[in-house]
Enzyme design. Structure first.
Site, PDB file in Angstrom:
ATOM      1  N   LYS A  67      -1.300  -2.907   1.760  1.00  8.72           N
ATOM      2  CA  LYS A  67      -2.447  -2.963   2.581  1.00  8.72           C
ATOM      3  C   LYS A  67      -2.805  -4.232   2.416  1.00  8.72           C
ATOM      4  O   LYS A  67      -3.438  -4.828   3.586  1.00  8.72           O
ATOM      5  CB  LYS A  67      -3.592  -1.914   1.990  1.00  8.72           C
ATOM      6  CG  LYS A  67      -3.206  -0.586   2.264  1.00  8.72           C
ATOM      7  CD  LYS A  67      -4.200   0.248   1.262  1.00  8.72           C
ATOM      8  CE  LYS A  67      -3.764   1.596   1.297  1.00  8.72           C
ATOM      9  NZ  LYS A  67      -4.177   2.670   0.317  1.00  8.72           N
ATOM     10  N   GLN A 111      -8.591   2.952  -4.523  1.00 10.98           N
ATOM     11  CA  GLN A 111      -7.165   3.727  -4.268  1.00 10.98           C
ATOM     12  C   GLN A 111      -7.117   4.563  -5.409  1.00 10.98           C
ATOM     13  O   GLN A 111      -7.385   4.718  -6.476  1.00 10.98           O
ATOM     14  CB  GLN A 111      -6.306   2.243  -4.618  1.00 10.98           C
ATOM     15  CG  GLN A 111      -4.699   2.918  -4.902  1.00 10.98           C
ATOM     16  CD  GLN A 111      -4.373   3.293  -3.351  1.00 10.98           C
ATOM     17  OE1 GLN A 111      -4.656   2.451  -2.347  1.00 10.98           O
ATOM     18  NE2 GLN A 111      -3.625   4.230  -3.054  1.00 10.98           N
ATOM     19  N   ASP A 134     -12.177   4.558   4.073  1.00 12.78           N
ATOM     20  CA  ASP A 134     -11.383   5.828   3.905  1.00 12.78           C
ATOM     21  C   ASP A 134     -11.909   7.055   4.884  1.00 12.78           C
ATOM     22  O   ASP A 134     -11.192   8.107   4.800  1.00 12.78           O
ATOM     23  CB  ASP A 134     -11.303   6.186   2.551  1.00 12.78           C
ATOM     24  CG  ASP A 134      -9.677   6.052   2.037  1.00 12.78           C
ATOM     25  OD1 ASP A 134      -8.685   6.040   2.989  1.00 12.78           O
ATOM     26  OD2 ASP A 134      -9.306   6.398   0.833  1.00 12.78           O
TER      27      ASP A 134
END
Length: 307
Positions: A67, A111, A134
């Site tokens: 990422k 994460q 997200d």
């Protein structure tokens, strides 16, 4: 421009089309890099993404690195935040609150998985909904349910963009999603409904799963069970999207990455199919970047009304 709509279009070959997420994601990255350069010229600022990783899970380390590298390719500032595995909930909340207030940070990603002492849901809820790249905050899920603009979950949005890129029609077609997680199955069902598909969500408790799957014009597997979908579960010429990523033992004792679909058996039956790896995975990262740019536009007051 809709925050999640891509103008990318690929011309597939006549038969046996591989839905090449890697290629589509690369095209999206080029578009995003151009947008970021334009925004920097316009505002003097760059979008910023903070990725919080707690502990030393090796898979998480790989994902975070990918990422951060993707951010670098399109000109998004990356604010890595790696915390020890014994980090307390209070310390992590303090960190999230600081990032919520940081004007250089437009997207925050926590994460997963987290160490067992941390409450994943409470911490995800702590993230500012307008920095929740997200798309997992209840406010963003509510916007999705109501069909309102907002940040949408990266993997299901990536699936939709991949189908769009290959000009696969959805209106009026039967779409079956196998898997009901809040990460993929449920939001994807809502996105398919918004595209006017007739949606069935099946799962581990569904009876006659093979028969349900075989009705699908578009079949999406997101359950985390290697090679669950076999050729007899696929309608001839169906579109098959494989969201699963599983480690599968090989005869030599090593493991291979495989999806939830038995690719070799299903590919001759399907009209289109995603590979694993190289299908949905790159699209997920591309949508994370896209969400970060959308959030930057939001915070800078640059979103068009209703977009």
């Amino acid at each position: 421009m809709h925050p999640h709509r891509s103008s990318t279009a690929l011309t597939p070959p006549m038969s046996g089309t591989i839905l090449n997420g890697k290629a589509v994601a690369q095209t999206l990255e080029v578009e995003l890099a151009q947008q970021v350069a334009s925004l920097r010229a316009q505002t003097g600022k760059s979008p910023g993404l903070a990725v919080i990783r707690v502990g030393d899970d090796p898979a998480s380390a790989v994902y975070v690195r990918a990422k951060e590298q993707a951010c670098g390719r399109v000109g998004i500032q990356s604010f890595g935040c790696h915390l020890p595995k014994d980090t307390s909930a209070a310390d992590l909340v303090t960190k999230i609150d600081a990032l919520n207030q940081d004007e250089q940070v437009h997207g925050i990603l926590l994460q997963l998985p987290l160490p067992p002492q941390l409450d994943e849901r409470a911490l995800l809820y702590r993230i500012d909904p307008n920095k929740d790249v997200d798309g997992l905050h209840p406010e963003n899920l509510g916007r999705l349910l109501r069909g309102e603009p907002g940040l949408q979950s990266c993997t299901p949005r990536g699936v939709m963009e991949l189908l769009t890129a290959y000009d696969i029609p959805l209106a009026g077609r039967s779409a079956v999603v196998i898997g009901r997680s809040i990460l993929v199955g449920k939001p994807l069902g809502l996105m398919l409904l918004a595209a006017n598909a007739t949606v069935t969500i099946a799962h581990s408790r569904s009876q006659n799963l093979g028969a349900i799957a075989a009705q699908a014009d578009v079949l999406i597997a997101a359950v985390g069970r290697p090679k669950l979908i076999t050729a007899d579960m696929v309608k001839p010429q169906a579109v098959v999207v494989d969201v699963g990523i599983n480690r599968y033992p090989r005869p030599d004792g090593k493991t291979s990455l495989v999806g939830d679909v038995d690719f070799e058996a299903v590919a001759p039956v399907a009209s289109h199919i995603t590979p694993v790896p190289g299908g949905v995975g790159p699209m997920t990262v591309a949508m994370l970047l896209h969400n970060t740019v959308w959030s930057f536009r939001y915070h800078e007051g640059l979103l068009e009304t209703g977009k």
